[in-house]
Design a protein around this motif. Structure first.
Motif, PDB file in Angstrom:
ATOM      1  N   ILE A  25      30.638 -55.567  46.527  1.00  0.00           N
ATOM      2  CA  ILE A  25      31.910 -56.101  46.034  1.00  0.00           C
ATOM      3  C   ILE A  25      31.946 -57.605  46.271  1.00  0.00           C
ATOM      4  O   ILE A  25      31.594 -58.072  47.356  1.00  0.00           O
ATOM      5  CB  ILE A  25      33.107 -55.436  46.745  1.00  0.00           C
ATOM      6  N   CYS A  27      34.171 -61.465  44.918  1.00  0.00           N
ATOM      7  CA  CYS A  27      35.149 -62.120  44.059  1.00  0.00           C
ATOM      8  C   CYS A  27      34.426 -62.897  42.962  1.00  0.00           C
ATOM      9  O   CYS A  27      33.287 -63.323  43.146  1.00  0.00           O
ATOM     10  CB  CYS A  27      36.044 -63.059  44.868  1.00  0.00           C
ATOM     11  N   LEU A  49      31.010 -54.620  41.943  1.00  0.00           N
ATOM     12  CA  LEU A  49      32.430 -54.627  41.625  1.00  0.00           C
ATOM     13  C   LEU A  49      32.971 -56.035  41.883  1.00  0.00           C
ATOM     14  O   LEU A  49      32.861 -56.549  42.992  1.00  0.00           O
ATOM     15  CB  LEU A  49      33.176 -53.610  42.487  1.00  0.00           C
ATOM     16  N   THR A  50      33.513 -56.679  40.851  1.00  0.00           N
ATOM     17  CA  THR A  50      34.069 -58.022  41.034  1.00  0.00           C
ATOM     18  C   THR A  50      35.581 -57.986  40.892  1.00  0.00           C
ATOM     19  O   THR A  50      36.135 -57.125  40.214  1.00  0.00           O
ATOM     20  CB  THR A  50      33.501 -59.019  40.003  1.00  0.00           C
ATOM     21  N   TRP A  51      36.234 -58.934  41.532  1.00  0.00           N
ATOM     22  CA  TRP A  51      37.682 -59.029  41.387  1.00  0.00           C
ATOM     23  C   TRP A  51      38.082 -60.471  41.140  1.00  0.00           C
ATOM     24  O   TRP A  51      37.369 -61.401  41.484  1.00  0.00           O
ATOM     25  CB  TRP A  51      38.416 -58.473  42.612  1.00  0.00           C
ATOM     26  N   TRP A  62      40.025 -55.919  38.436  1.00  0.00           N
ATOM     27  CA  TRP A  62      38.780 -55.421  39.042  1.00  0.00           C
ATOM     28  C   TRP A  62      37.902 -54.839  37.936  1.00  0.00           C
ATOM     29  O   TRP A  62      38.376 -54.057  37.120  1.00  0.00           O
ATOM     30  CB  TRP A  62      39.076 -54.308  40.056  1.00  0.00           C
ATOM     31  N   LYS A  64      33.714 -53.347  37.154  1.00  0.00           N
ATOM     32  CA  LYS A  64      32.382 -53.006  37.669  1.00  0.00           C
ATOM     33  C   LYS A  64      31.309 -53.487  36.702  1.00  0.00           C
ATOM     34  O   LYS A  64      31.366 -53.236  35.494  1.00  0.00           O
ATOM     35  CB  LYS A  64      32.283 -51.487  37.876  1.00  0.00           C
ATOM     36  N   ALA A  68      35.081 -60.021  36.529  1.00  0.00           N
ATOM     37  CA  ALA A  68      36.489 -59.679  36.321  1.00  0.00           C
ATOM     38  C   ALA A  68      37.263 -60.806  35.640  1.00  0.00           C
ATOM     39  O   ALA A  68      38.212 -60.550  34.893  1.00  0.00           O
ATOM     40  CB  ALA A  68      37.143 -59.318  37.651  1.00  0.00           C
ATOM     41  N   LEU A 346      40.488 -47.693  43.567  1.00  0.00           N
ATOM     42  CA  LEU A 346      39.339 -48.590  43.439  1.00  0.00           C
ATOM     43  C   LEU A 346      38.040 -47.870  43.784  1.00  0.00           C
ATOM     44  O   LEU A 346      37.016 -48.048  43.115  1.00  0.00           O
ATOM     45  CB  LEU A 346      39.523 -49.811  44.347  1.00  0.00           C
ATOM     46  N   PRO A 356      39.089 -48.484  34.806  1.00  0.00           N
ATOM     47  CA  PRO A 356      39.683 -49.563  35.623  1.00  0.00           C
ATOM     48  C   PRO A 356      41.134 -49.884  35.294  1.00  0.00           C
ATOM     49  O   PRO A 356      41.580 -51.011  35.520  1.00  0.00           O
ATOM     50  CB  PRO A 356      38.778 -50.765  35.254  1.00  0.00           C
TER      51      PRO A 356
END
Length: 361
Positions: A25, A27, A49-51, A62, A64, A68, A346, A356
């Motif tokens: 994960i 950002c 997984l990015t946010w 979010w 995958k 994001a 999540l 998502p």
């Protein structure tokens, strides 16, 4: 910057070798320090997984194996594209974008200098020829990570814009109007770009072709008004592109990488040859038949899909995380249940057991 990115890359790479994770994960996934995590996902066979936190509306996204910040739901489009919205949902979507257009529901008043008078004469303001076609381009902020990778072939969005300017002289029946993002001049000082996009373009083109018109970020000319007099409107990834689509008008994307591209209702240009052929066709058409004077209309099927995309992006993908406001953690006892529910959603999304959307419910 180079040292920081290099150190991030090698330290991340060594950690991945050592721990061999199944999921990672991070950002953003595009900025130098976090890009290696996203970039190496295929080499080390893990899901990333990015946010992203969008400060304007204080929303989170979010995704995958996607950045994001791009809000790219292409991996799920076939599953949702034919979902029918009811009138209330359609109305909610249009009202949401309309309030943004007026600068109502955004954090910074970036449109404070814009003249929204319906009778504003863009032709007169720019001294445009009413007999020639208007090709409008709407740029993103210089530092906007949502468009850094957007452009045609190997070119980024700065280089693509410069390429268009340098080729504009070949198409005398077209008028290229390039609008800088108004936020460049109206954001807080700490968020302003060090140089303006228009200044950069001018520095690379000492003698602009006579059919190229550059609109500075400080201009009071409304991008919405400009789009209504355009024969074609071109975007990299600006939200305005979605707003024009919601007016039932077809647009052109440069690079085809933004979240509303490649969905069946935009014209997407990904190669230099396609771009030049497109301009040549428009130039010839204007010479033979004159200008159209407005954007091409969407079909009813395209309109339905535009509404579906806009609704899912604005209300199902973007989410408010009640335990965080403006980047500050507010983990109070009464919000702990929401925190647990969102965290579980999540997890279910990350392991492939849900989409998502509506992750905070």
């Amino acid at each position: 910057i180079y040292c920081s990115v290099s150190e991030s890359y090698y330290s991340i790479k060594e950690s991945l070798k050592k721990y061999q994770p199944k999921y990672v994960i991070t950002c953003n996934g595009r900025f130098g320090q976090t890009r290696p995590i996203y970039f190496l996902k295929n080499k080390f066979s893990y899901d990333c997984l990015t946010w992203e936190h969008f400060a304007q509306r204080d929303h989170f996204v979010w995704l995958k194996n996607k950045c994001a910040v791009d809000q790219d739901i292409s991996n799920y489009w076939e599953k949702i594209r034919d979902k029918k919205l009811d009138e209330k949902q359609i109305s909610k979507t249009h009202e949401n974008l309309d309030t943004q257009k007026k600068g109502v529901n955004i954090k910074w008043n970036i449109l404070k200098n814009i003249d929204f008078d319906e009778n504003y004469d863009v032709y007169k303001a720019l001294n445009l020829d009413k007999k020639k076609s208007v090709i409008s381009m709407f740029l993103n902020m210089t530092w906007d990570s949502s468009c850094l990778a957007h452009g045609i072939e190997e070119m980024n969005f700065h280089e693509t814009t410069d390429y268009i300017i340098k080729n504009a002289i070949k198409y005398p029946n077209l008028q290229f109007v390039i609008r800088a993002h108004p936020a460049e001049a109206n954001l807080p000082q700490n968020l302003k770009a060090s140089v303006s996009t228009i200044d950069v373009l001018k520095s690379k083109n000492n003698k602009l072709p006579k059919n190229v018109y550059l609109i500075d970020s400080k201009s009071n000319i409304s991008s919405y008004k400009l789009s209504t007099i355009s024969d074609e409107a071109m975007f990299f990834s600006s939200t305005l592109g979605l707003e024009v689509l919601l007016q039932n008008k077809k647009i052109t994307t440069l690079g085809g990488r933004c979240y509303y591209a490649m969905k069946g209702f935009t014209r997407d240009i990904t190669k230099k040859s396609e771009l030049l052929n497109f301009f040549n066709s428009l130039n010839t058409s204007n010479k033979k038949f004159g200008k159209r004077g407005s954007l091409e209309n969407l079909s009813q099927k395209e309109i339905r899909r535009v509404n579906t995309l806009a609704f899912f992006i604005r209300f199902n993908l973007n989410m408010r995380f009640s335990v965080i406001r403006r980047g500050i953690l507010l983990l109070t006892p009464d919000k702990y249940k929401t925190y647990l529910a969102t965290s579980n959603n999540l997890l279910q999304y990350m392991i492939g057991k849900r989409l998502p959307f509506k992750l905070s419910e």
